[in-house]
Design a protein around this motif. Sequence first.
Motif, PDB file in Angstrom:
ATOM      1  N   TRP A  25      -3.121  -3.425  -5.541  1.00 42.00           N
ATOM      2  CA  TRP A  25      -4.471  -2.870  -5.548  1.00 42.00           C
ATOM      3  C   TRP A  25      -5.439  -4.013  -5.269  1.00 42.00           C
ATOM      4  O   TRP A  25      -5.167  -5.180  -5.641  1.00 42.00           O
ATOM      5  CB  TRP A  25      -4.790  -2.250  -6.909  1.00 42.00           C
ATOM      6  CG  TRP A  25      -4.082  -0.954  -7.176  1.00 42.00           C
ATOM      7  CD1 TRP A  25      -4.586   0.310  -7.005  1.00 42.00           C
ATOM      8  CD2 TRP A  25      -2.756  -0.783  -7.667  1.00 42.00           C
ATOM      9  NE1 TRP A  25      -3.650   1.261  -7.349  1.00 42.00           N
ATOM     10  CE2 TRP A  25      -2.504   0.619  -7.763  1.00 42.00           C
ATOM     11  CE3 TRP A  25      -1.726  -1.656  -8.021  1.00 42.00           C
ATOM     12  CZ2 TRP A  25      -1.301   1.142  -8.208  1.00 42.00           C
ATOM     13  CZ3 TRP A  25      -0.516  -1.148  -8.454  1.00 42.00           C
ATOM     14  CH2 TRP A  25      -0.309   0.239  -8.546  1.00 42.00           C
ATOM     15  N   SER A  47       0.811  -1.219   0.000  1.00 36.28           N
ATOM     16  CA  SER A  47       0.000   0.000   0.000  1.00 36.28           C
ATOM     17  C   SER A  47       0.842   1.266   0.000  1.00 36.28           C
ATOM     18  O   SER A  47       0.301   2.374  -0.131  1.00 36.28           O
ATOM     19  CB  SER A  47      -0.915   0.011   1.228  1.00 36.28           C
ATOM     20  OG  SER A  47      -0.134  -0.078   2.427  1.00 36.28           O
ATOM     21  N   GLY A 106      -6.216   1.379 -11.641  1.00 37.86           N
ATOM     22  CA  GLY A 106      -6.204   0.073 -10.974  1.00 37.86           C
ATOM     23  C   GLY A 106      -7.551  -0.625 -10.990  1.00 37.86           C
ATOM     24  O   GLY A 106      -7.674  -1.765 -11.485  1.00 37.86           O
ATOM     25  N   ARG A 161      -1.587  -6.460  -8.997  1.00 37.52           N
ATOM     26  CA  ARG A 161      -1.288  -5.297  -9.843  1.00 37.52           C
ATOM     27  C   ARG A 161      -1.445  -5.682 -11.310  1.00 37.52           C
ATOM     28  O   ARG A 161      -1.389  -6.872 -11.663  1.00 37.52           O
ATOM     29  CB  ARG A 161       0.119  -4.776  -9.574  1.00 37.52           C
ATOM     30  CG  ARG A 161       1.232  -5.790  -9.813  1.00 37.52           C
ATOM     31  CD  ARG A 161       2.577  -5.267  -9.306  1.00 37.52           C
ATOM     32  NE  ARG A 161       3.656  -6.227  -9.479  1.00 37.52           N
ATOM     33  CZ  ARG A 161       4.418  -6.326 -10.556  1.00 37.52           C
ATOM     34  NH1 ARG A 161       4.201  -5.510 -11.595  1.00 37.52           N
ATOM     35  NH2 ARG A 161       5.393  -7.207 -10.639  1.00 37.52           N
TER      36      ARG A 161
END
Length: 805
Positions: A349, A226, A264, A357
């Motif tokens: 994400w 994150s 994303g 990702r």
Amino acid sequence: MASTRQPSWSHPQSGTHEPDLKVYNSLTRSKKPFVPKEKGKISWYSCGPTVYDDAHLGHARNYVTTDVLRRILRDYFKFEVNFVMNITDVDDKIILAGRKRYLYKDYQAKHRYIDDEVRTDVLKAWRLFIAKRLPRLSTSDLSPVTFHDEVNKVYKDVLSGQALQPGIKPGDQEAKIKMYIRDAQKCAEALTMDSKTLTPIAFYELAKDPMCDMLDAALGSSIKGSDHHIFKELTEEYERRFFQDMNDLNVLQPDKLVRVTEYGPQIAKFVDTIVDHKFAYATEDGSVYFDIKAFEAAGNPYARLEPWNRGDTSLQADGEGALSQRAGGKRSDADFALWKASKPGEPSWPSQWGEGRPGWHIECSAMASDVLGKQMDIHSGGIDLAFPHHDNELAQSEAYWHCGKSTQWVNYFLHMGHLSIAGSKMSKSLKNFTTIRTALDKGDWTPRSLRIVFLLGNWRDGIEITDDLVKAGQSWEDRVDNFFINAKEAVDTIVKDQNSPVLEQALVTANSQIREALNDSFNTPEAMAAISRLITEYNSQTRTSLSYRDHRDIGVFITRMVNIFGLNGNGQPDTTEIGWEGIEISTEAKTYVEPLSKMRDQLRQAAIARSITKEQIEKIVSSVDAPKPESHSSTQRPRPSFARALTEFRDNILQASSSDNSTMNQEILKLCDQVRDVALWNLNVYLEDRENQPALVRPVTEGLRVARKEKEERARQKEEAKRKRDEEQRQKLAKGKLRPQDMFRPPQTDEFSAWDPEGLPTTLRDGSPVPSSRVKKLKKEWEKQKKAHDVFLQAVQDGTVDGKL
């Protein structure tokens, strides 16, 4: 008042389909008529940069060439172009670079001074780096002190330009070895240099690559998925620098810019749709792969751009990325990742498959589809993207839209050729490149000279930077520079007339040739040649034989073409002006240079006629309306300026007027040359002397600089050749200084004990007579020395050589 009628050579004025335009399409590997899906409008998606380092000249080749094609379609053919470009701000290289940068900065913050602990860490990192990157070297007895000698011995073949394996042409593998050697050598220097002479900043820069490798191996997985800021700090900096470079190269901004990190959730949804269509599958680790077998079983072709590469595992691996290659769960080795389950240390994400990702290829499919819909006219990028990137984009996008054979996602694929130096493609990962900003800052290239070189080559062909190519670009630019200067001066100074143009047909022919060239898949080399031929036609005429319209129409036409090609900053394609940036001197310069040039013209013509007098000089100087020089304090050193050049020239001329009449003309001509070649040249202004005309006041262009350098080099070579001849003659004369009567006597030699009156030996040292065969040989040597000595004596008598030589 100027006529508003469009001349016969004007380019298209309506935004309609150009029926004769054909474009080389990588999908068909042939030239095809260009027919956009919507009349007069073009939708275009261009693969943008991966932003983790500065852009290099190889990137300039791609983006400048793309810009040329975009401008031709927009400004020449008058299409309305919607140009979309992406920024790849998350991929394996960015993750690795961002993570290393973050960890190394953190290490430096905790170790501000280079102490024993830091040196121990760096030495450990250096040994690990060599063990991993340079396996031929044994680290057991290797030290930073001995590294240079040892690596030059062990990797002698690679460093001398050979391949790792005999009989194979060296390529990227050898380039990587050289890069690793450079990195290890720099780190060795950091460890061996005196810490008192090496600042911590310099030390850390030298040790960077090995230390980054070690820190990432040890701590990279500790970074949370994150923590996007760790990676965005890197990408935002290099995105900003990329667009600064593009602005410097006069590349148009995209109409729409899209970034992976801003897409994303949309990308995850895009992948989910492909899974729903049964063309992709999820694995246990949370990754999603494209199912090539299912796609082809449904009647869809795969690898349409480069089908011959579909089995190339190295290209497939490069496309997947070293950080994300997984064997488990894939149904086929050729299947490629749409969504990658993030490993520790990678940004992530949320998705229905867990934290992950986007895959490399899916980003462009999702973003381009979001902006341009289910079909676009043009997709472009470098030729290295054709497989697997663009082939995979095609497959997954058509799987998403379910278009397959009936409706293709991209109608025209345009791939730009590579730029190479010494046969090697430029690459960030190989560090074998010159950055754009370095090339421009050093003056190796200008935005115009670089674009000209690209225009002289076909957009889809590779370009090899050679001396011949550089000279061809300089020659073309110099030709256009001179043409603009002459045409603009003619239009500004001659009286407008109603005479028929002499070169009207030449202009019509050039226009036709350029149109035919650009219709032929943007054949800019032929278009550039047509411009050059038109200038040749113009130069073949005398100025007085051409009408006002000749100068104006040809000048405006060529200006419009260079504007369309992006060679003139913000120059407009429908301009009525003549010329490009750099052919006029500044207003400040004109204020002083024009009266200086006028004064110089009068003085020079009188001196050439050998009729100048002191009274005439004073009259010429006083008659020229020149501004007062700049004022400065008595303690301020006067800076080089146009006012100073004018003042010093005037003062020097007046001082020369007091010379003897027999040398006055020569002095005046010398001062006229000096102000042209030194004072004004150093201020980037040149006075071009012309027969029976005033000197042409013009800026110092790149062509003039090159011509002067070549002239200076020829003069240097001539002087060097003369010096060498003089030295050879001096040595020859020096050999002749010795009298022949003394050449066989001590101290020259002690081989003989008796001689005849001319100095020829008769008896050897042991008292025996000199053999007759030896006498003949000695006689020839004596005669040769006699000739040389006579030449020496004559040179002394003539005064061409000092007798003490």
